[in-house]
Design a protein around this motif. Structure first.
Motif, short mmCIF file in Angstrom:
data_model
loop_
_atom_site.label_atom_id
_atom_site.label_comp_id
_atom_site.label_asym_id
_atom_site.label_seq_id
_atom_site.Cartn_x
_atom_site.Cartn_y
_atom_site.Cartn_z
N TYR A 1 0.83 -1.04 -0.02
CA TYR A 1 -0.01 -0.13 0.03
C TYR A 1 0.93 1.37 -0.08
CZ TYR A 1 0.79 0.32 5.08
OH TYR A 1 1.59 0.44 6.19
N VAL A 2 0.47 2.44 -0.76
CA VAL A 2 1.33 3.42 -0.98
C VAL A 2 0.13 4.68 -0.42
CG1 VAL A 2 2.08 5.30 -2.33
CG2 VAL A 2 2.36 2.66 -2.98
N CYS A 3 0.75 5.58 0.48
CA CYS A 3 -0.02 6.41 0.96
C CYS A 3 0.24 8.05 0.38
CB CYS A 3 0.03 6.65 2.52
SG CYS A 3 -0.55 5.38 3.40
N SER A 4 -0.79 8.73 0.19
CA SER A 4 -0.25 10.09 -0.17
C SER A 4 -0.80 11.09 0.84
CB SER A 4 -1.31 10.52 -1.46
OG SER A 4 -1.09 12.05 -1.88
N ASP A 5 -0.13 11.80 1.50
CA ASP A 5 -0.75 12.25 2.79
C ASP A 5 -1.27 13.46 2.66
OD1 ASP A 5 0.94 10.83 4.32
OD2 ASP A 5 2.44 12.06 4.80
N LEU A 6 -2.56 13.70 3.19
CA LEU A 6 -3.19 14.96 3.08
C LEU A 6 -2.56 16.15 3.55
CD1 LEU A 6 -6.84 13.47 4.15
CD2 LEU A 6 -6.06 14.02 1.85
N LYS A 7 -2.69 17.51 3.17
CA LYS A 7 -2.19 18.67 3.94
C LYS A 7 -3.09 19.07 4.92
CE LYS A 7 -1.86 20.71 -0.27
NZ LYS A 7 -1.52 21.63 -1.28
N ILE A 8 -2.48 19.64 5.92
CA ILE A 8 -3.49 20.00 7.09
C ILE A 8 -2.90 21.81 7.33
CG2 ILE A 8 -3.98 19.53 9.53
CD1 ILE A 8 -2.47 16.96 9.13
N ASP A 9 -4.14 22.34 7.34
CA ASP A 9 -3.54 23.86 7.75
C ASP A 9 -3.76 24.08 9.24
OD1 ASP A 9 -6.35 24.20 8.60
OD2 ASP A 9 -6.73 25.20 6.83
N ASP B 1 -0.48 16.91 -6.59
CA ASP B 1 0.90 16.56 -7.26
C ASP B 1 1.42 15.43 -6.71
OD1 ASP B 1 0.74 19.06 -8.58
OD2 ASP B 1 1.95 19.92 -7.13
N ASP B 2 1.33 15.03 -5.28
CA ASP B 2 1.81 13.72 -4.90
C ASP B 2 0.75 12.78 -5.07
OD1 ASP B 2 3.62 12.47 -2.75
OD2 ASP B 2 1.62 11.96 -1.84
N PHE B 3 -0.59 13.07 -5.13
CA PHE B 3 -1.25 11.86 -5.40
C PHE B 3 -1.23 11.51 -7.05
CE2 PHE B 3 -5.53 10.47 -6.80
CZ PHE B 3 -5.68 9.31 -5.78
N ALA B 4 -1.10 12.47 -7.83
CA ALA B 4 -0.66 12.25 -9.29
C ALA B 4 0.36 11.29 -9.49
CB ALA B 4 -0.85 13.29 -10.10
N LYS B 5 1.59 11.79 -8.55
CA LYS B 5 2.72 11.14 -8.82
C LYS B 5 2.71 9.83 -8.51
CE LYS B 5 7.63 11.43 -7.16
NZ LYS B 5 8.49 12.04 -6.45
N LYS B 6 2.08 9.33 -7.46
CA LYS B 6 2.03 8.15 -6.74
C LYS B 6 0.97 7.18 -7.71
CE LYS B 6 3.81 9.39 -2.34
NZ LYS B 6 3.49 9.73 -0.94
N ALA B 7 -0.01 7.85 -8.27
CA ALA B 7 -0.86 7.06 -9.14
C ALA B 7 -0.19 6.72 -10.38
CB ALA B 7 -2.15 8.03 -9.40
N ALA B 8 0.78 7.39 -10.82
CA ALA B 8 1.52 7.22 -11.89
C ALA B 8 2.36 5.95 -11.96
CB ALA B 8 2.19 8.29 -12.37
N ASP B 9 2.62 5.54 -10.83
CA ASP B 9 3.52 4.25 -10.67
C ASP B 9 2.96 3.30 -11.36
OD1 ASP B 9 4.91 2.05 -9.75
OD2 ASP B 9 4.93 2.58 -7.62
N PRO B 10 3.54 2.48 -12.37
CA PRO B 10 2.72 1.63 -12.99
C PRO B 10 2.49 0.08 -12.24
CG PRO B 10 5.09 1.45 -13.54
CD PRO B 10 4.94 2.71 -12.75
N MET B 11 3.08 0.21 -10.99
CA MET B 11 2.53 -0.85 -10.05
C MET B 11 1.22 -0.60 -9.27
SD MET B 11 4.47 -3.24 -11.27
CE MET B 11 3.88 -4.55 -10.14
N LEU C 1 -13.16 15.95 -6.50
CA LEU C 1 -13.70 14.71 -7.11
C LEU C 1 -13.28 14.34 -8.40
CD1 LEU C 1 -16.90 14.10 -5.18
CD2 LEU C 1 -14.85 13.03 -4.79
N LYS C 2 -13.33 15.56 -9.11
CA LYS C 2 -13.14 15.43 -10.49
C LYS C 2 -11.60 15.36 -10.95
CE LYS C 2 -17.16 17.76 -12.36
NZ LYS C 2 -17.73 18.96 -13.16
N ARG C 3 -10.88 16.13 -10.03
CA ARG C 3 -9.33 16.12 -10.35
C ARG C 3 -9.07 14.69 -10.03
NH1 ARG C 3 -6.16 20.81 -8.03
NH2 ARG C 3 -4.42 19.90 -9.09
N VAL C 4 -9.53 13.89 -8.78
CA VAL C 4 -9.21 12.81 -8.45
C VAL C 4 -9.51 11.74 -9.65
CG1 VAL C 4 -9.66 10.61 -7.13
CG2 VAL C 4 -9.24 12.90 -6.10
#
Length: 404
Positions: free
Chosen positions: A147-155, A165-175, A197-200
């Motif tokens: 499992y791979v995690c993309s951390d949410l940002k917290i204000d 950016d991080d979510f897209a980068k990790k989603a691009a991993d072919p595995m 939701l549309k961006r996801v």
């Protein structure tokens, strides 16, 4: 109000996880684990079921089914349940789905285990955002996939947003082959906007990923808000699975019934074939869930109003008595996700601290949630306000005593 949400219900001698199973669930221990408090002295703000009575309309539907006096092997053969659930989806979310896509599972968690087994090989990966519900991790580990995690940002106010950016980068991993998505999000309580939701969806579709959307909290939302199902945002995407249930909303998790909406016909066939209970369902559960969708609008409206008031009470209490705590009222769920790093910077085991020093049972941290959760506690607020008040007072006293 027609319904009494201030009523305190005795749950002793009901084999409830809430009252009898906390040692194993929170502390991974048995009955030998002792505390300075007797079990019935604890304020229980931990597991995500309610201290409110299940709506009487549901109890009456169960009684009527009991009067049939036979509980043999049962499936959902008639159209009645689908019509009730489908009408609810149209009314609440302006969304619908074909009947053939509807399958069933005793719960969303077992469905996740089974779906990951069917969709992934041991060398492939699943992506989730963190903090993530612990059973997302468990489902991956059970099936021996990474499992791979993309951390949410917290204000600074404790509000969570996606790091695209991080979510897209990790989603691009072919595995990476599958995204486990939580909508609304547990534990932060975020209701993702249509834009989010549309961006996801764009990222998922770009990489042709499977998407499992856990939407069990979709009816437990603040007044004035409207849930957006992932199925509505991705109306034609075939690799989407939507998981819903009335169990969380109407406090009947123990009846073990959930709706798994699978668009892909081949996956649907595999899911049903591998179903560990061969498609059978609990007849009382079907009656209960159908009654929830047909008869419990008024109960839900009153529950949401009472819950909104509980959240405001907690927000005002923390601001006055524990100003170092960081808390943002969530847009959904009945769970408060509170950052206590500023209150107890030297305490690593927050559940243990509050159980032993305050007599309060709660969950939190990276032990029960996956990543990005250190210093947080999750407080269940689906209970009479008097109990919440006692719990917060005990927590405050314990923190003040510790920091002297």
């Amino acid at each position: 109000m027609k319904y009494n949400f201030d009523e305190i219900i005795d749950r002793r001698n009901t084999n409830a996880l809430n009252t009898d199973g906390f040692r194993g669930y929170i502390f991974h221990a048995g009955p030998e684990m002792k505390f300075p408090y007797a079990d019935d002295e604890f304020v229980r703000m931990w597991v995500a079921d309610m201290e409110f009575a299940t709506p009487p309309e549901i109890c009456e539907a169960i009684k009527k089914r009991v009067e049939k006096r036979i509980f043999g092997y049962s499936c959902v053969y008639s159209d009645d349940y689908y019509q009730a659930f489908s009408a609810w989806c149209r009314k609440m979310y302006d969304w619908d789905f074909p009947k053939e896509e509807l399958t069933f599972s005793p719960g969303i968690i077992p469905a996740l285990y089974q779906l990951l087994e069917s969709l992934l090989t041991k060398n492939e990966k699943v992506l989730m955002v963190a903090p993530a519900y612990g059973y997302f991790q468990h489902a991956a580990e059970y099936n021996r996939v990474e499992y791979v995690c993309s951390d949410l940002k917290i204000d600074k106010n404790g509000y969570f947003t996606l790091d695209f950016d991080d979510f897209a980068k990790k989603a691009a991993d072919p595995m990476v082959k599958l995204v486990l998505w939580c909508n609304p999000h547990n534990p932060s309580g975020r209701m993702w906007t249509e834009e989010e939701l549309k961006r996801v969806a764009e990222i998922v579709e770009k990489h042709n990923l499977w998407l499992i959307s856990d939407e069990i909290h979709c009816d437990i939302i603040r007044n004035g808000r409207k849930h957006i199902p992932m199925g509505k945002v991705m109306p034609d995407y075939g690799k989407l699975i939507t998981c819903m249930s009335a169990s969380k909303t109407f406090n009947m998790a123990g009846l073990m019934f959930s709706d798994i909406i699978i668009r892909d016909a081949q996956l649907r066939k595999i899911f049903c074939k591998r179903d560990k209970i061969v498609g059978f369902v609990n007849p009382l559960s079907v009656a209960a869930h159908q009654a929830a969708y047909e008869k419990c609008d008024e109960w839900l409206a009153e529950f949401k109003t009472y819950l909104d008031e509980n959240f405001m009470f907690v927000k005002e209490y923390l601001a006055e008595h524990l100003p170092a705590a960081v808390f943002s009222v969530p847009e959904a769920t009945y769970l408060a996700w509170v950052n206590l790093k500023g209150c107890l910077p030297d305490v690593a085991d927050l559940p243990g601290f509050f159980a032993n020093n305050a007599g309060v049972l709660l969950e939190g941290g990276n032990d029960l949630f996956v990543g990005n959760a250190e210093g947080y506690v999750r407080l269940n607020l689906a209970m009479p306000r008097s109990i919440i008040k006692t719990g917060l007072e005990r927590m405050t006293e314990a923190i003040e005593k510790h920091n002297k």
